[in-house]
Design a protein around this motif. Structure first.
Motif, mmCIF file in Angstrom:
data_model
loop_
_atom_site.group_PDB
_atom_site.id
_atom_site.type_symbol
_atom_site.label_atom_id
_atom_site.label_comp_id
_atom_site.label_asym_id
_atom_site.label_seq_id
_atom_site.Cartn_x
_atom_site.Cartn_y
_atom_site.Cartn_z
ATOM 1 N N LEU A 252 0.832 -1.213 0.000
ATOM 2 C CA LEU A 252 0.000 0.000 0.000
ATOM 3 C C LEU A 252 0.860 1.254 0.000
ATOM 4 O O LEU A 252 0.569 2.228 -0.695
ATOM 5 N N ARG A 253 1.921 1.257 0.800
ATOM 6 C CA ARG A 253 2.801 2.411 0.921
ATOM 7 C C ARG A 253 3.459 2.750 -0.421
ATOM 8 O O ARG A 253 3.457 3.900 -0.856
ATOM 9 N N ILE A 254 3.988 1.742 -1.096
ATOM 10 C CA ILE A 254 4.650 1.965 -2.385
ATOM 11 C C ILE A 254 3.674 2.538 -3.396
ATOM 12 O O ILE A 254 3.972 3.512 -4.095
ATOM 13 N N LYS A 255 2.490 1.964 -3.472
ATOM 14 C CA LYS A 255 1.469 2.453 -4.418
ATOM 15 C C LYS A 255 1.050 3.876 -4.057
ATOM 16 O O LYS A 255 0.970 4.750 -4.926
ATOM 17 N N PHE A 256 0.793 4.134 -2.783
ATOM 18 C CA PHE A 256 0.345 5.444 -2.317
ATOM 19 C C PHE A 256 1.368 6.526 -2.664
ATOM 20 O O PHE A 256 1.020 7.565 -3.214
ATOM 21 N N LEU A 257 2.625 6.282 -2.361
ATOM 22 C CA LEU A 257 3.661 7.282 -2.610
ATOM 23 C C LEU A 257 3.920 7.487 -4.102
ATOM 24 O O LEU A 257 4.241 8.603 -4.529
ATOM 25 N N SER A 258 3.740 6.452 -4.906
ATOM 26 C CA SER A 258 4.005 6.565 -6.341
ATOM 27 C C SER A 258 2.960 7.410 -7.072
ATOM 28 O O SER A 258 3.212 7.891 -8.170
ATOM 29 N N GLU A 259 1.812 7.592 -6.449
ATOM 30 C CA GLU A 259 0.713 8.317 -7.092
ATOM 31 C C GLU A 259 0.609 9.784 -6.666
ATOM 32 O O GLU A 259 -0.309 10.471 -7.082
ATOM 33 N N LYS A 260 1.541 10.253 -5.827
ATOM 34 C CA LYS A 260 1.371 11.575 -5.244
ATOM 35 C C LYS A 260 2.655 12.377 -5.279
ATOM 36 O O LYS A 260 3.741 11.847 -5.453
ATOM 37 N N MET A 261 2.487 13.686 -5.052
ATOM 38 C CA MET A 261 3.594 14.575 -4.735
ATOM 39 C C MET A 261 3.454 14.882 -3.254
ATOM 40 O O MET A 261 2.434 14.551 -2.648
ATOM 41 N N CYS A 262 4.450 15.521 -2.662
ATOM 42 C CA CYS A 262 4.355 15.873 -1.254
ATOM 43 C C CYS A 262 3.075 16.673 -1.029
ATOM 44 O O CYS A 262 2.810 17.653 -1.714
ATOM 45 N N GLN A 263 2.278 16.238 -0.078
ATOM 46 C CA GLN A 263 0.990 16.869 0.174
ATOM 47 C C GLN A 263 1.072 17.987 1.211
ATOM 48 O O GLN A 263 0.088 18.682 1.425
ATOM 49 N N ALA A 264 2.225 18.165 1.828
ATOM 50 C CA ALA A 264 2.356 19.207 2.850
ATOM 51 C C ALA A 264 2.935 20.485 2.253
ATOM 52 O O ALA A 264 2.395 21.570 2.435
ATOM 53 N N LYS A 265 4.046 20.376 1.562
ATOM 54 C CA LYS A 265 4.712 21.525 0.920
ATOM 55 C C LYS A 265 4.916 22.675 1.902
ATOM 56 O O LYS A 265 4.508 23.802 1.640
ATOM 57 N N ILE A 266 5.572 22.392 3.036
ATOM 58 C CA ILE A 266 5.691 23.431 4.054
ATOM 59 C C ILE A 266 7.103 23.834 4.436
ATOM 60 O O ILE A 266 7.325 24.979 4.767
ATOM 61 N N TYR A 267 8.071 22.955 4.440
ATOM 62 C CA TYR A 267 9.384 23.332 4.953
ATOM 63 C C TYR A 267 10.492 22.690 4.118
ATOM 64 O O TYR A 267 10.678 21.486 4.174
ATOM 65 N N ASN A 268 11.208 23.505 3.349
ATOM 66 C CA ASN A 268 12.278 22.994 2.471
ATOM 67 C C ASN A 268 11.800 21.796 1.668
ATOM 68 O O ASN A 268 12.518 20.803 1.529
ATOM 69 N N LEU B 162 -0.731 10.731 4.716
ATOM 70 C CA LEU B 162 -0.305 11.928 4.006
ATOM 71 C C LEU B 162 1.039 11.594 3.369
ATOM 72 O O LEU B 162 1.963 11.142 4.058
ATOM 73 N N ALA B 163 1.146 11.775 2.068
ATOM 74 C CA ALA B 163 2.415 11.555 1.367
ATOM 75 C C ALA B 163 3.265 12.810 1.551
ATOM 76 O O ALA B 163 2.837 13.903 1.182
ATOM 77 N N VAL B 164 4.434 12.637 2.141
ATOM 78 C CA VAL B 164 5.279 13.805 2.430
ATOM 79 C C VAL B 164 6.748 13.510 2.140
ATOM 80 O O VAL B 164 7.192 12.361 2.183
ATOM 81 N N CYS B 165 7.494 14.585 1.848
ATOM 82 C CA CYS B 165 8.944 14.450 1.729
ATOM 83 C C CYS B 165 9.522 14.390 3.146
ATOM 84 O O CYS B 165 8.832 14.696 4.123
ATOM 85 N N ARG B 166 10.756 13.993 3.265
ATOM 86 C CA ARG B 166 11.381 13.834 4.587
ATOM 87 C C ARG B 166 11.410 15.160 5.357
ATOM 88 O O ARG B 166 11.129 15.201 6.553
ATOM 89 N N SER B 167 11.715 16.244 4.678
ATOM 90 C CA SER B 167 11.799 17.537 5.342
ATOM 91 C C SER B 167 10.453 17.957 5.932
ATOM 92 O O SER B 167 10.374 18.393 7.083
ATOM 93 N N CYS B 168 9.394 17.830 5.153
ATOM 94 C CA CYS B 168 8.059 18.182 5.647
ATOM 95 C C CYS B 168 7.636 17.234 6.767
ATOM 96 O O CYS B 168 7.022 17.660 7.746
ATOM 97 N N HIS B 169 7.973 15.947 6.640
ATOM 98 C CA HIS B 169 7.609 14.989 7.680
ATOM 99 C C HIS B 169 8.283 15.350 9.006
ATOM 100 O O HIS B 169 7.643 15.328 10.060
ATOM 101 N N ASN B 170 9.551 15.705 8.939
ATOM 102 C CA ASN B 170 10.256 16.117 10.154
ATOM 103 C C ASN B 170 9.594 17.337 10.777
ATOM 104 O O ASN B 170 9.414 17.412 11.992
ATOM 105 N N TRP B 171 9.205 18.304 9.947
ATOM 106 C CA TRP B 171 8.545 19.510 10.458
ATOM 107 C C TRP B 171 7.222 19.146 11.131
ATOM 108 O O TRP B 171 6.920 19.618 12.219
ATOM 109 N N ILE B 172 6.433 18.302 10.494
ATOM 110 C CA ILE B 172 5.142 17.877 11.051
ATOM 111 C C ILE B 172 5.343 17.214 12.411
ATOM 112 O O ILE B 172 4.635 17.523 13.371
#
Length: 77
Positions: free
Chosen positions: A7-23, A49-59
């Motif tokens: 599920l994780r692989i499919k979910f992340l492959s279909e999205k861009m970062c959904q937070a777009k908040i910090y670097n 929520l599909a997020v990049c590492r930077s946004c995930h750390n901020w969250i």
């Protein structure tokens, strides 16, 4: 491969970062579990929520602001 990983692989492959908040790199690498990962929440993609590492750390480091922005939900409800 276990169900979560598939599920994780499919979910992340279909999205861009959904937070777009910090670097933000725009490329999602992490699944943020908005209500935590316990029980059914682990596989409930409606609380992912599909997020990049930077946004995930901020969250994770800013829980109150994350809730205000809708990136995290109360785990008790």
């Amino acid at each position: 491969m276990n169900e979560y990983k598939k599920l994780r692989i499919k979910f992340l492959s279909e999205k861009m970062c959904q937070a777009k908040i910090y670097n933000c790199s725009l490329r999602p690498t992490d699944v943020h579990h908005m209500k935590g990962r316990i029980g059914d929440n682990l596989l409930d993609t409606s609380n992912w929520l599909a997020v990049c590492r930077s946004c995930h750390n901020w969250i994770e480091n800013n829980p109150e602001e994350s809730k205000e922005l809708g990136f995290s939900k109360n785990r008790l409800l």
